[in-house]
Design an enzyme around this catalytic site. Structure first.
Site, mmCIF file in Angstrom:
data_model
loop_
_atom_site.group_PDB
_atom_site.id
_atom_site.type_symbol
_atom_site.label_atom_id
_atom_site.label_comp_id
_atom_site.label_asym_id
_atom_site.label_seq_id
_atom_site.Cartn_x
_atom_site.Cartn_y
_atom_site.Cartn_z
ATOM 1 N N TYR B 440 3.584 -28.069 -13.732
ATOM 2 C CA TYR B 440 2.935 -28.949 -14.726
ATOM 3 C C TYR B 440 3.572 -30.337 -14.839
ATOM 4 C CZ TYR B 440 6.014 -26.804 -18.467
ATOM 5 O OH TYR B 440 7.035 -26.338 -19.246
ATOM 6 N N GLU B 441 2.921 -31.216 -15.580
ATOM 7 C CA GLU B 441 3.290 -32.652 -15.626
ATOM 8 C C GLU B 441 3.273 -33.275 -14.227
ATOM 9 O OE1 GLU B 441 3.666 -34.895 -17.891
ATOM 10 O OE2 GLU B 441 3.480 -33.565 -19.611
#
Lengths: 597, 597
Positions: B440-441
């Site tokens: 994620y990110e």
């Protein structure tokens, strides 16, 4: 839901075009399984794995196994039907002796089927897989009566088998085993103790389970020299072969674990259980060791199996998922975005896995073939060479293919972005399932020590010298072949790194064993890289030859050559780092007091 | 149950002895937090994480979050109490502006606290962590009214915050967003659409949740230039600050996922939800990007956090677990076996993690410090240099520390043998939790492309040249220091590899961007290795100096020097392989048609 297509074409290419399967037609087993038979067997195995086992994989992971209040274990829905199909298809006894109901075919073919079955459902495939291990042990070490009593019904799948080694305080160090065996006076023993991590220890797939158990006979010497192997069935077997009373064996609990949820990992309690000695008293570890190579090869196969099924799903996703545009401009401008397979980093990831899988499969099949030769050849020299090869390569295959197979499952998961983390997509299950293969049947650090501490020096280094000789022969034979230059050049350099590392151990580890221990894992991986690189050399040679045949195989062979070049350019250079680490030695590794960790 | 002790001593050593924290005492925030204050803050944070958060970690993983029929989400037992303690301690607003109720301390300190909190319970720490991200976005881009309405209650922890970016068909490629925003005529908008993977999207920790949402205003341009940022609270806020009706926002489902079970990952449905524009229309992505560096740094911290807690437990286990004997003869002959920490391969594994963690922490703190300088300095040059550094190092920290942090959690798990696979021991949870940080990110492949495609060439390579200059300065300053030779020599070689790789991109990737894409991941890791190697150079210099002080720190400093030498001897040589891969270019990577995968 994940998909899977068994790589039958690739297996056949490796067996017949690369490894010269047909040269062994003179051997028992091989004589009955020529190309057409092998093709038919693999096609049938593929169908079973794709259609019957695969659909149980994700559901089995979600449901897991359940322990009832009476100590019974319920396997996930669908496992019983799948098991019946697997057993009735004769897959458990494919390579077992015909006198026990087996088909007597090369063990090599069982290795292939187990790869497909493990890709389709690894947790499920462990039930028949452990039975095959127990069959091998009883075949080698059991009495005639034991063989008669147990083998036909294990070969047919009517009963399953297990291995009971580990106890809470002893995993690697089996000398610490405490489970006791007391002679009952009638030739049998009574076993008391507790075993942990027993895969398939209890389940509802069959009426009976045949446990092989390591225990210490009262008064036996301490340590590894006082351990004996026993057979102890869950239900006693009457002289007429019918099932008698429950034995004093019960499943105390099942573990909640990271993966392989469909396989029950049991605490098995032995409470004066009736058991019979297998082989000689106090020679139990030796008996286990004779079948350990095969079991470890089987775990290597599991590593490949998860890498393969994860790859297939990642490749399919990369061709479907639309996200972003190619760096060189839109490839499919009419769609909202390009499929992510246009991105070099995605291809790098996929090729990295693909190039590993194809060579890993070759290394496994090559070694399994040598194992068959060692088992059935009547030529003493060929037999010894097969055994040398099998012994040397087993820790490499177990350690390297499960380590990298896990890394590959992680990389394949990564292709899915956030979806890879979600259970529904199935990718995270491959990662969790693959993880166990690095641990059981000897954690990979133990494999590395087995390679460096036992397999390398054995018989004056005969096995490793034979391996070098074979690689050197290949390099010499193909030195002038321009088409193979992208393979022979990097292989030569990698082989030099391996030789330097081997020489470094000879010079530095004899007098200071910590130098061997500190470099063992890197050496194992260095060895694996050279082994895989050599496989790519042979695959490439076969692919070049086959390509010239035409027959519409050119595209497939070109794809192999590209994957092989990728391996040579991107994976093999890692040998340099491995060598640098080995040559760093043990001084820094051993410098700190334990408290400083 | 796993244990955890926050590495306060190591943090203080890095801040005050290595990174020169006190040189920044002139800056706002730093002025209020001298050494004594920092020591008190970290000690208090450590207590909270060790005593209050840690006990909720394993139970939270087992219980997970539950979605009620009304769309409410119940967090695991204990999370509400832990959240209250975390909020009431002022930890959410530690670095928030005093005018919104924050303590205005350096963001650096929030980074430290988040490392400790994530080690203790990563899934829990995401609730306040995402709130901090939302606070940063509103602080930078919100209107005065928005700040007044939301910030004080987010800073106090009364409300939490979320980020709503991803949709089923768009993760990395936000230009594909379909969620619509229709002007309501009163200055507000009505948002309709569905968002997925929304961490902390719904829960029972607070009465209100402040959602930041990316959506496309009716008639906006296609692609990334038509995306706007909105704030949409779960419950509307009346003019007097009291809570009004439920907004048209609901949690449609929560994901069953590999890890971070204690954090609800929600599908959020917007059904004409009232929302207010944050910043300018169609400038939503730019607004998100200004806070992305900080968010990505935070994910790098998570990678370190799992590596650290996994290491601590593996080291403790290795000192306790008796199995086998040392290669050089029994070390504890009176016991049934030696603790496994006598084995070189166990020490190699532990040192590999330890050496990474200490340098990774240094790299994170160094970068966070530069981020604070960029944020609050009034010296334009210092500000610009800080910003350059932060931009350059963010993808490296996010990508490398989460990749290696995950590998380290796997290695730590391996130390436990079969026990590592069993949930009860807690090690497999660290692996599962650590896995998400690579995704994620911005998945790590995206980080690599951000580094190579954007951060390297930006401003004519100003940031990367400054980094080289700093490393070269260190090497020149310490060229004659004999005690530092084991550090400066390998660092110089690694730096040369990085320079060669950078030059290779300059020569080969401008005209052929696939060459950049095919080498991006290896370049990111090569950069990370040099960054970490440079950190070890600075840590070693500080350790040598501090060692001379006496004060009973010699043993601790010696341990650092050993860990650093291990890194230089065993980890840093990997730069050669990374360089070889980069220089292999894109030809083979791009050679196959998509169908061949």
């Amino acid at each position: 839901m994940p998909t899977y297509r068994a790589p039958v074409e690739d297996t056949l290419f490796l067996l017949f075009d690369v490894l010269g399967y047909e040269r062994h037609a003179n051997l028992p087993g091989f004589a009955d399984a020529g190309r057409e038979t092998v093709e038919a067997i693999l096609a049938e195995a593929a169908r079973l794995c794709e259609r019957t086992l695969l659909p149980t994989n994700q559901a089995g992971d979600l449901a897991g196994c359940a322990l009832g209040p009476d100590g019974s274990v319920k396997t996930p829905e669908g496992f019983r039907d799948a098991y019946r199909a697997f057993a009735e298809g004769g897959w458990i006894g494919l390579s077992a002796a015909p006198e026990h109901g087996g088909q007597g075919l090369p063990h090599l073919l069982t290795s292939v089927v187990n790869e497909y079955a493990s890709s389709a459902n690894m947790a499920f495939a462990m039930y028949p897989g452990l039975t095959q291990g127990a069959i091998a042990a009883l075949t080698l070490h059991g009495s005639e009566e034991q063989k008669r009593t147990y083998l036909p019904r294990m070969v047919s799948g009517e009963w399953t088998g297990t291995m009971n080694l580990t106890e809470p305080h002893c995993g690697t160090d089996l000398g610490l085993i405490r489970t006791r065996a007391t002679p009952a006076g009638d030739g049998s023993y009574r076993i008391t103790g507790s075993k942990i991590f027993i895969s398939s220890g209890e389940h509802d797939l069959t009426e009976n389970i045949v446990h092989l158990v390591l225990a210490r006979v009262d008064g036996a010497p301490a340590g590894t020299k006082g351990i004996s192997l026993f057979v102890a069935p869950k239900r006693l077997v009457n002289p007429d072969g019918s099932l008698g009373a429950r034995n004093g064996i019960s499943c105390g609990s099942i573990e909640r674990k990271m993966g392989i949820h469909g396989n029950a990992t049991c605490v098995m309690n032995y409470d004066g259980a009736a058991a019979w000695l297998v082989g000689e008293e106090n020679r139990g570890l030796a008996a286990m060791f004779t079948m350990m190579n095969e079991a470890r090869l089987g775990v290597g196969v599991q590593g490949l199996s998860q890498s393969e099924v994860a790859y297939q799903n990642a490749a399919a996703y990369a061709k479907e998922r639309l996200q972003g545009r190619a760096l060189t401009g839109a490839k499919e401008p009419s769609r909202p975005a390009d499929p992510i397979i246009v991105h070099p980093d995605v291809r790098r990831t996929l090729l990295s896995i693909k190039a590993f899988n194809e060579a890993a499969r070759a290394l496994i099949l090559w070694t399994a073939l040598k194992g068959d030769v060692a088992r059935v050849s009547e030529d003493e020299r060929e037999k010894r060479e097969g055994d040398d090869h099998m012994s040397l390569m087993t820790p490499v295959i177990k350690g390297v293919i499960t380590d990298v197979g896990f890394d590959n499952a992680v990389m394949a998961q990564q292709m899915f972005g956030g979806h890879g983390y979600i259970a529904e997509w199935g990718m995270e299950q491959f990662v969790r399932d693959a993880r166990i293969a690095m641990i059981y049947e000897g954690a990979n650090g133990v494999q590395a020590m087995d390679l460096v501490g036992r397999k390398l020096p054995r018989d004056g280094g005969r096995a490793v010298m034979a391996f070098f000789k074979e690689v050197d022969g290949f390099l010499a034979d193909n030195a002038e072949d321009g088409a193979l230059k992208p393979f022979t050049g990097p292989l030569r350099r990698a082989r030099e790194d391996l030789q330097k590392a081997t020489m470094w151990f000879m010079a530095n580890a004899m007098g200071k064993p910590d130098n061997a221990g500190a470099g063992a894992t890197d050496y194992m991986h260095l060895f694996g890289l050279v082994g895989l690189g050599y496989m790519w050399g042979r695959i490439a040679k076969a692919a070049v030859a086959k390509r010239a045949e035409g027959n519409g195989v050119a595209e497939r062979m070109d794809a192999k050559l590209v994957a092989g070049r990728f391996f040579m350019e991107r994976t093999l250079p890692e040998t340099a780092t491995r060598l640098a680490r080995i040559a760093a030695g043990a001084d820094t590794v051993m410098a700190l007091p334990a408290d400083a960790f």
